[in-house]
Enzyme design. Structure first.
Site, PDB file in Angstrom:
ATOM      1  N   ASP A  13      35.239 -52.909  52.168  1.00  7.52           N
ATOM      2  CA  ASP A  13      33.936 -52.494  52.702  1.00  7.52           C
ATOM      3  C   ASP A  13      33.738 -52.889  54.154  1.00  7.52           C
ATOM      4  O   ASP A  13      32.622 -53.132  54.608  1.00  7.52           O
ATOM      5  CB  ASP A  13      32.788 -53.076  51.845  1.00  7.52           C
ATOM      6  CG  ASP A  13      32.906 -52.638  50.394  1.00  7.52           C
ATOM      7  OD1 ASP A  13      33.339 -51.495  50.164  1.00  7.52           O
ATOM      8  OD2 ASP A  13      32.573 -53.436  49.504  1.00  7.52           O
ATOM      9  N   LYS A  36      36.017 -48.925  56.901  1.00  2.49           N
ATOM     10  CA  LYS A  36      37.222 -48.102  57.110  1.00  2.49           C
ATOM     11  C   LYS A  36      36.866 -46.622  57.193  1.00  2.49           C
ATOM     12  O   LYS A  36      37.442 -45.879  57.986  1.00  2.49           O
ATOM     13  CB  LYS A  36      38.221 -48.325  55.958  1.00  2.49           C
ATOM     14  CG  LYS A  36      38.703 -49.764  55.857  1.00  2.49           C
ATOM     15  CD  LYS A  36      39.563 -49.982  54.634  1.00  2.49           C
ATOM     16  CE  LYS A  36      38.825 -49.898  53.324  1.00  2.49           C
ATOM     17  NZ  LYS A  36      37.847 -50.963  53.083  1.00  2.49           N
ATOM     18  N   GLY A  45      34.681 -46.975  48.088  1.00  2.00           N
ATOM     19  CA  GLY A  45      33.471 -46.267  48.490  1.00  2.00           C
ATOM     20  C   GLY A  45      33.442 -46.314  50.001  1.00  2.00           C
ATOM     21  O   GLY A  45      33.252 -47.377  50.579  1.00  2.00           O
ATOM     22  N   HIS A  46      33.729 -45.194  50.638  1.00  2.00           N
ATOM     23  CA  HIS A  46      33.815 -45.144  52.100  1.00  2.00           C
ATOM     24  C   HIS A  46      32.638 -44.324  52.628  1.00  2.00           C
ATOM     25  O   HIS A  46      32.477 -43.164  52.268  1.00  2.00           O
ATOM     26  CB  HIS A  46      35.149 -44.521  52.537  1.00  2.00           C
ATOM     27  CG  HIS A  46      36.335 -45.374  52.175  1.00  2.00           C
ATOM     28  ND1 HIS A  46      37.614 -45.074  52.547  1.00  2.00           N
ATOM     29  CD2 HIS A  46      36.413 -46.544  51.494  1.00  2.00           C
ATOM     30  CE1 HIS A  46      38.429 -46.013  52.091  1.00  2.00           C
ATOM     31  NE2 HIS A  46      37.731 -46.909  51.444  1.00  2.00           N
ATOM     32  N   GLN A  66      40.383 -50.400  49.895  1.00  2.00           N
ATOM     33  CA  GLN A  66      40.407 -51.840  49.631  1.00  2.00           C
ATOM     34  C   GLN A  66      40.851 -52.602  50.894  1.00  2.00           C
ATOM     35  O   GLN A  66      40.502 -52.172  51.973  1.00  2.00           O
ATOM     36  CB  GLN A  66      41.296 -52.177  48.415  1.00  2.00           C
ATOM     37  CG  GLN A  66      40.688 -51.737  47.087  1.00  2.00           C
ATOM     38  CD  GLN A  66      40.882 -50.265  46.794  1.00  2.00           C
ATOM     39  OE1 GLN A  66      42.000 -49.791  46.782  1.00  2.00           O
ATOM     40  NE2 GLN A  66      39.828 -49.537  46.544  1.00  2.00           N
TER      41      GLN A  66
HETATM   42  P1  GDP Z   1      34.635 -49.036  53.676  1.00  2.00           P
HETATM   43  O1  GDP Z   1      34.794 -49.151  52.204  1.00  2.00           O
HETATM   44  O2  GDP Z   1      35.547 -49.970  54.413  1.00  2.00           O
HETATM   45  O3  GDP Z   1      34.741 -47.632  54.190  1.00  2.00           O
HETATM   46  O4  GDP Z   1      33.143 -49.537  53.994  1.00  2.00           O
HETATM   47  P2  GDP Z   1      31.801 -49.147  53.173  1.00  2.00           P
HETATM   48  O5  GDP Z   1      31.406 -47.773  53.522  1.00  2.00           O
HETATM   49  O6  GDP Z   1      31.936 -49.486  51.726  1.00  2.00           O
HETATM   50  O7  GDP Z   1      30.786 -50.234  53.724  1.00  2.00           O
HETATM   51  C1  GDP Z   1      30.461 -50.305  55.054  1.00  2.00           C
HETATM   52  C2  GDP Z   1      28.937 -50.136  55.184  1.00  2.00           C
HETATM   53  O8  GDP Z   1      28.552 -50.531  56.466  1.00  2.00           O
HETATM   54  C3  GDP Z   1      28.485 -48.697  55.051  1.00  2.00           C
HETATM   55  O9  GDP Z   1      27.206 -48.661  54.495  1.00  2.00           O
HETATM   56  C4  GDP Z   1      28.468 -48.200  56.492  1.00  2.00           C
HETATM   57  O10 GDP Z   1      27.556 -47.124  56.697  1.00  2.00           O
HETATM   58  C5  GDP Z   1      28.000 -49.429  57.202  1.00  2.00           C
HETATM   59  N1  GDP Z   1      28.492 -49.607  58.564  1.00  2.00           N
HETATM   60  C6  GDP Z   1      29.724 -49.287  59.072  1.00  2.00           C
HETATM   61  N2  GDP Z   1      29.822 -49.708  60.358  1.00  2.00           N
HETATM   62  C7  GDP Z   1      28.643 -50.290  60.656  1.00  2.00           C
HETATM   63  C8  GDP Z   1      28.148 -50.955  61.823  1.00  2.00           C
HETATM   64  O11 GDP Z   1      28.829 -51.089  62.843  1.00  2.00           O
HETATM   65  N3  GDP Z   1      26.864 -51.460  61.741  1.00  2.00           N
HETATM   66  C9  GDP Z   1      26.100 -51.342  60.615  1.00  2.00           C
HETATM   67  N4  GDP Z   1      24.878 -51.872  60.623  1.00  2.00           N
HETATM   68  N5  GDP Z   1      26.547 -50.729  59.510  1.00  2.00           N
HETATM   69  C10 GDP Z   1      27.809 -50.226  59.523  1.00  2.00           C
HETATM   70  P1  IMO Z   2      36.745 -50.073  49.615  1.00  2.00           P
HETATM   71  O1  IMO Z   2      37.880 -49.093  49.818  1.00  2.00           O
HETATM   72  C1  IMO Z   2      35.446 -53.866  47.950  1.00  2.00           C
HETATM   73  C2  IMO Z   2      37.451 -55.163  44.269  1.00  2.00           C
HETATM   74  C3  IMO Z   2      36.622 -55.275  42.998  1.00  2.00           C
HETATM   75  C4  IMO Z   2      37.343 -56.423  42.309  1.00  2.00           C
HETATM   76  C5  IMO Z   2      38.803 -56.166  42.655  1.00  2.00           C
HETATM   77  C6  IMO Z   2      39.579 -55.415  41.572  1.00  2.00           C
HETATM   78  O2  IMO Z   2      35.416 -49.431  49.523  1.00  2.00           O
HETATM   79  O3  IMO Z   2      36.813 -51.189  50.608  1.00  2.00           O
HETATM   80  P2  IMO Z   2      39.599 -52.863  40.786  1.00  2.00           P
HETATM   81  O4  IMO Z   2      38.495 -52.004  40.226  1.00  2.00           O
HETATM   82  O5  IMO Z   2      40.212 -52.327  42.024  1.00  2.00           O
HETATM   83  O6  IMO Z   2      40.623 -53.221  39.748  1.00  2.00           O
HETATM   84  O7  IMO Z   2      38.857 -54.260  41.169  1.00  2.00           O
HETATM   85  O8  IMO Z   2      38.796 -55.382  43.834  1.00  2.00           O
HETATM   86  N1  IMO Z   2      37.415 -53.860  44.949  1.00  2.00           N
HETATM   87  C7  IMO Z   2      36.762 -53.617  46.093  1.00  2.00           C
HETATM   88  N2  IMO Z   2      35.931 -54.409  46.814  1.00  2.00           N
HETATM   89  N3  IMO Z   2      35.749 -52.622  48.386  1.00  2.00           N
HETATM   90  C8  IMO Z   2      36.584 -51.837  47.681  1.00  2.00           C
HETATM   91  O9  IMO Z   2      37.010 -50.648  48.142  1.00  2.00           O
HETATM   92  C9  IMO Z   2      37.093 -52.302  46.454  1.00  2.00           C
HETATM   93  N4  IMO Z   2      37.917 -51.779  45.515  1.00  2.00           N
HETATM   94  C10 IMO Z   2      38.109 -52.747  44.608  1.00  2.00           C
HETATM   95  O10 IMO Z   2      35.282 -55.573  43.297  1.00  2.00           O
HETATM   96  O11 IMO Z   2      36.976 -57.634  42.905  1.00  2.00           O
HETATM   97 MG    MG Z   3      33.613 -49.532  50.470  1.00  2.00          MG
END
Ligand code: GDP
Ligand code: IMO
Ligand code: MG
Length: 426
Positions: A13, A16, A40-41, A224
């Site tokens: 998270d 990416k 979840g991206h 991840q």
């Molecule tokens: P990913 O899994 O690595 O793609 O990241 P996620 O989408 O799960 O989580 C990142 C969260 O931070 C999302 O809600 C994005 O919209 C938000 N986000 C990304 N970059 C920034 C930033 O520079 N500032 C803020 N405030 N939010 C951001």
């Molecule tokens: P993105 O791509 C954050 C974590 C789960 C758990 C561990 C194993 O959005 O960054 P799994 O269901 O993969 O067997 O769970 O990995 N986990 C993540 N945490 N971001 C993710 O994906 C994750 N995908 C799995 O919370 O700790």
């Molecule tokens: Mg994510």
């Protein structure tokens, strides 16, 4: 010409999706190389938010061919629902391609995931319960079904028969649960999924290498993160694939000599969702503040993410195992209101200083972070569009990270929006 890899450097998270979307501007393909709908991206464009689980984060550009690589585990129902969601928002999904070698997730994988977690009790991993571990386990056991099997009903049924022949007695006798009906799964896959899936299924190796050999630039998108990597992460509190840069080669079929840039994405602090060690974890008001301001709840599962300070020990390890060429830092704006900010520069264990991430879990669980405290900037960064506008304390924070992690910071996020990025290389 070549491939750029994007990897998470912490526990997921990091943002990416946002940086993939940004870098995809100058690419022709975006290939997801591992994971499944545990990811979840998020991409935010003109106030509209897109939460992607399986579809590569380049999908919003008409010029991009998004490819789900062989290393991904695909729940076909989730994939088709995501495609429908994108179409309902006016996104053209006709270019989406899925490797015929990617493995499939079925409802029994999800049941097994939940059952394993329940049986682990207080030692549970906190998985997303999406069936990721059991699907990769089947792949390793060589009993997994692949996307290409959907194209041949006879083979699909025969392979599923083998799986259920073994699985159903386990469900009945070990877990005291009903088994899975083969006809029900075959019927759903062949009537509901196959017609929509078939046009997407492709020879991803020819597709991706056609682009590379034609001199195009492509992006390999990781899900991840480094510390959730099956080999390099905090095992067993990891996912069941290789989100590190080596996994990009395996999961896309692109050899290492094509990779000319590896971008590590990190938050300006850290979060972790699920169980496992976390040396710089915060249990105080500052942690709650970061969760509130950063909206640190899972995109996917809604779970509260555990917050902590930025950790340079972890980042140096991530630099090594991914051969990172640079860092992209997100969510700098989330720290805007803090008076001071701590950064972990080393660990202490048994009175000794440790500068390298400990391989031994017993050590990792017992380290104390060594912090340096930097002044906050107490300025709203969300409207900033150029590096030169950064307050001195924010610029110093980034320089401190560069110096202690041994790599340049090239991209900086100051808000969730696509345009809220400072590109230091520009
Ligand atoms: P990913 O899994 O690595 O793609 O990241 P996620 O989408 O799960 O989580 C990142 C969260 O931070 C999302 O809600 C994005 O919209 C938000 N986000 C990304 N970059 C920034 C930033 O520079 N500032 C803020 N405030 N939010 C951001
Ligand atoms: P993105 O791509 C954050 C974590 C789960 C758990 C561990 C194993 O959005 O960054 P799994 O269901 O993969 O067997 O769970 O990995 N986990 C993540 N945490 N971001 C993710 O994906 C994750 N995908 C799995 O919370 O700790
Ligand atoms: Mg994510």
């Amino acid at each position: 010409m070549g491939a750029t890899v994007i990897v998470g450097t912490q526990w997921g998270d990091e943002g990416k999706g946002k940086f993939t979307d940004l870098l995809a501007r100058d690419m022709t393909q975006v290939v997801r190389f591992q994971g499944g709908h545990n990811a979840g991206h998020t991409i935010v464009v003109e106030g509209e938010s897109f939460a992607l689980q399986l579809v590569p984060s380049g999908i919003l550009y008409p010029h991009i061919t998004p490819v789900i690589g062989n290393g991904v585990v695909v729940d076909p129902g989730v994939l088709l629902a995501e495609v429908a969601m994108l179409q309902s928002k006016g996104v053209d999904t006709s270019t989406l391609r899925v490797s015929g070698n990617a493995h499939l997730i079925f409802p029994y994988h999800q049941s097994l995931d939940a059952l394993h977690e329940r049986h682990l009790g207080k030692n549970k991993l906190g998985t997303t319960k999406r069936g990721i571990g059991p699907a990769y386990a089947d792949k390793s056991m060589r009993t997994g079904l692949r996307v290409q099997d959907v194209l041949d009903e006879k083979i699909f049924r025969a392979k599923l028969e083998v799986v259920l022949h073994q699985l159903n007695p386990v469900m009945n006798r070990v877990y005291n649960k009903l088994g899975f009906e083969i006809d029900e799964i075959v019927e759903r896959v062949m009537t509901e999924y196959r017609p929509a899936l078939e046009p997407m299924v492709t020879d991803a190796i020819s597709l991706v290498h056609g682009a590379l050999e034609g001199g195009e630039d492509i992006l390999l998108e990781g899900a991840q993160a480094t510390f959730l990597d099956l080999d390099h992460g905090t095992y067993p509190y990891v996912t069941s694939s290789n989100p590190t840069a080596g996994g990009a080669c395996v999961g896309s079929g692109v050899g290492p000599r094509y990779i000319d840039r590896v971008v590590g994405v990190a938050k300006a602090y850290i979060t972790r969702v699920g169980a496992g060690p976390f040396p710089t974890e915060l249990f105080d008001d500052i942690g709650d503040h970061i969760v509130d301001v950063g909206h640190e709840y899972g995109t996917n599962t809604g779970r509260r993410r555990r917050p902590g300070w930025f950790d340079c020990v972890m980042m140096r390890y991530a630099r090594r195992v991914n051969s990172l060429s640079e860092l992209g830092i997100t969510k700098l704006d989330v720290l805007d209101q803090l008076d001071s900010i701590k950064v972990c520069v080393g660990y202490e264990h048994d009175g000794e200083r440790i500068d390298d991430f400990p391989y031994h879990q017993t050590v990792l669980h017992n380290v104390t972070p060594i912090y340096e405290e930097l002044p906050g900037w107490r300025t709203d960064l969300t409207g900033i569009t150029d590096r030169s506008e950064l307050p001195a304390a924010a610029a110093d924070y980034l320089t401190f990270i560069e110096e202690h992690c041994g790599m340049p910071v090239r991209l900086v996020g100051v808000g969730p929006g696509r345009e809220q990025v400072l590109d230091f290389a520009a």
